[in-house]
Scaffold this active site. Sequence first.
Site, PDB file in Angstrom:
ATOM      1  N   TYR A   1      -9.089  -5.630  13.284  1.00 59.37           N
ATOM      2  CA  TYR A   1      -8.528  -4.880  12.045  1.00 59.37           C
ATOM      3  C   TYR A   1      -8.883  -6.372  10.527  1.00 59.37           C
ATOM      4  CZ  TYR A   1      -6.087  -3.619   8.162  1.00 59.37           C
ATOM      5  OH  TYR A   1      -4.796  -2.891   7.379  1.00 59.37           O
TER       6      TYR A   1
ATOM      7  N   LYS B   1      -7.837   3.668   1.692  1.00 55.89           N
ATOM      8  CA  LYS B   1      -7.701   5.511   1.217  1.00 55.89           C
ATOM      9  C   LYS B   1      -7.634   5.697   0.462  1.00 55.89           C
ATOM     10  CE  LYS B   1      -4.338   3.442   4.011  1.00 55.89           C
ATOM     11  NZ  LYS B   1      -5.096   2.435   5.383  1.00 55.89           N
TER      12      LYS B   1
ATOM     13  N   SER C   1       0.508  -0.835  -0.036  1.00 50.83           N
ATOM     14  CA  SER C   1       0.196   0.572   0.044  1.00 50.83           C
ATOM     15  C   SER C   1       0.733   1.442   0.073  1.00 50.83           C
ATOM     16  CB  SER C   1      -0.832  -0.183   1.307  1.00 50.83           C
ATOM     17  OG  SER C   1      -0.498  -0.022   2.452  1.00 50.83           O
TER      18      SER C   1
ATOM     19  N   GLN D   1      -7.534  -1.506   4.086  1.00 53.54           N
ATOM     20  CA  GLN D   1      -6.482  -0.868   3.369  1.00 53.54           C
ATOM     21  C   GLN D   1      -6.845  -0.348   1.673  1.00 53.54           C
ATOM     22  OE1 GLN D   1      -2.080  -2.741   3.302  1.00 53.54           O
ATOM     23  NE2 GLN D   1      -2.581  -2.840   0.983  1.00 53.54           N
TER      24      GLN D   1
ATOM     25  N   SER E   1     -15.034  23.990 -30.226  1.00 54.37           N
ATOM     26  CA  SER E   1     -15.004  23.261 -30.886  1.00 54.37           C
ATOM     27  C   SER E   1     -14.308  23.222 -31.885  1.00 54.37           C
ATOM     28  CB  SER E   1     -16.376  23.066 -30.947  1.00 54.37           C
ATOM     29  OG  SER E   1     -16.437  21.782 -32.429  1.00 54.37           O
TER      30      SER E   1
ATOM     31  N   ASN F   1      -1.964  -1.698  12.959  1.00 49.74           N
ATOM     32  CA  ASN F   1      -3.584  -1.090  12.705  1.00 49.74           C
ATOM     33  C   ASN F   1      -4.273  -0.040  13.576  1.00 49.74           C
ATOM     34  OD1 ASN F   1      -3.512  -3.690  11.876  1.00 49.74           O
ATOM     35  ND2 ASN F   1      -4.585  -5.154  13.395  1.00 49.74           N
TER      36      ASN F   1
ATOM     37  N   GLU G   1     -18.858  21.671 -16.755  1.00 52.70           N
ATOM     38  CA  GLU G   1     -19.446  20.464 -16.939  1.00 52.70           C
ATOM     39  C   GLU G   1     -19.133  19.552 -16.449  1.00 52.70           C
ATOM     40  OE1 GLU G   1     -22.038  20.568 -21.907  1.00 52.70           O
ATOM     41  OE2 GLU G   1     -20.066  20.848 -21.196  1.00 52.70           O
TER      42      GLU G   1
HETATM   43  N1  ARG Z   1      -1.103  -0.913   5.270  1.00 54.31           N
HETATM   44  C1  ARG Z   1      -2.106  -1.549   6.079  1.00 54.31           C
HETATM   45  C2  ARG Z   1      -3.387  -0.218   5.775  1.00 54.31           C
HETATM   46  O1  ARG Z   1      -3.230   0.664   5.578  1.00 54.31           O
HETATM   47  C3  ARG Z   1      -1.741  -1.369   7.206  1.00 54.31           C
HETATM   48  C4  ARG Z   1      -2.303  -2.039   8.165  1.00 54.31           C
HETATM   49  C5  ARG Z   1      -1.185  -3.311   8.618  1.00 54.31           C
HETATM   50  N2  ARG Z   1      -2.512  -4.343   9.047  1.00 54.31           N
HETATM   51  C6  ARG Z   1      -1.516  -5.302   9.529  1.00 54.31           C
HETATM   52  N3  ARG Z   1      -1.826  -6.065  10.340  1.00 54.31           N
HETATM   53  N4  ARG Z   1      -1.401  -6.352   8.333  1.00 54.31           N
HETATM   54  O2  ARG Z   1      -4.934  -1.293   6.241  1.00 54.31           O
END
Ligand code: ARG
Length: 478
Positions: free
Chosen positions: A327, A335, A34, A332, A287, A120, A300
């Site tokens: 979690y 975002k 990520s 992930q 145009s 997390n 638009e």
């Molecule tokens: N890159 C992860 C996210 O954006 C961070 C948390 C990852 N935690 C884990 N236990 N793999 O959510």
Amino acid sequence: MSRTDESTPKPPSKMWGGRFRQPPDADFEQLNESLSCDGRMLPEDLRLNRAWADALREAGLLTEEEKSALVQALEELEVEWSGKKPPPLSAEDVHSFVEARLVEKVGSAGYRIHTGRSRNDQVATDTRLHLKGAIAGLKSLLAGLVAELLDLADSAFGLPMPGFTHMQRAQPILFSHYLLSFEVMLDRDWTRLQQSAAAADCMPLGSGALAGCAFPVGRLRLAAALGFGEVSRNSLDAVSDRDFLCDFLYAAAMLMMHLSRLATDFILFSSREFHFLQMGDSVTTGSSLMPQKRNPDAMELVRGKAAGMEARLLGMMSLLRGLPSGYNKDLQEDKAPVFAAIDELGMILRVTRRALSDTRLNEEAIRLAAADSFLLATDLADYLVEKGIPFRQAHHVVGEVVSYALEREKELTALTMEEYRKFSEVFRDDVWSWLSLEMCLERRSREGGTAPERVRQELAEARLRWAPRLAGTAPADR
Ligand code: ARG
């Protein structure tokens, strides 16, 4: 605390690699990373690490030397990476990237920084920090846009226009009254942005992976150091609570919806059919084929982008609704849409402001449309009400007058008293002054009405409301 740095083996490259024997599949590694997205939160992650180092020191988990070394390394990283994004795949995510850089710089103290925390609670904290900063920026762009809107309302003060319902000419209003209707919508959007910033203003750090932190870190002190108003109340909720992202996306989608409606008006008003206004070169295009064209592309796209903003809110809610407690890696995916929303909303606010500043009103055409005497039909019925006729009957009488005038292609103001009196005995010569556009506007002087004195007051109050927001001195901004 016994310190055994020297004797313990070096951890492998993955921060979680202890129990693994094989490397991950290459495609899975791509899918799993990520950093390409959350690398944008490097400043927030460095800030968090700085506060966490202090908290670990206070809890006796770092020596003074280790803490100082970490703090210095974090300051260096801040300078080295300012304005830069971490290289792709140089780590799994921004948190492992920072930890790896700390280890490079300070060795074993870097291995101690993750004591008592989890990615997390870290990612949830970084995201909240990032969003709070972003919302502050968006609010200032919104205040700039409204200032432009108020300038236009000021310069058009006194100009009447036809107001519409069902896209049909309905009753006259002031053009400034029309513009101020958007100030009211944007004021609600301001409040929604403010509320979503307040929702983000709660610190998850110290929740660990899910169960809380076993070490004596001062969460309240941490929150104060990171500028959070409060700390989360339940560790299990805190690591997977993304309500604040939904709140923000809702605020963003609503704001875009309002700008989209403004855009639609301006697109229509700039058509040759209306000819109410013209948007300038800075926000229109030509145009490739028809040399005479001036297309309102900016507006638009404001409207078009509103669709994607709604989709982000819906996508976020879909992402969350099936998750079990705690979690999950699905999170992930939270975002990318939020970062896109921040960037796009910023762009749209700037472009809409530019479109307003580069708009020229065709006052003559607007005035001409407002001079349509049929816009006064309601006032004609009100006249009869003043003379004691029940409204429903008055409405019927005026309906007949309208139909009579239309058949003869005459304005309501061009009929003779004789003609009027065919429909009702109560018509007198005072109907002529009653039927003026000015009177019709002035009569609507209750709160929220289009009477010029009201609109002037609304305009002044709007200025007062937005001045501290524009200056960045509104209460929640301090
Ligand atoms: N890159 C992860 C996210 O954006 C961070 C948390 C990852 N935690 C884990 N236990 N793999 O959510």
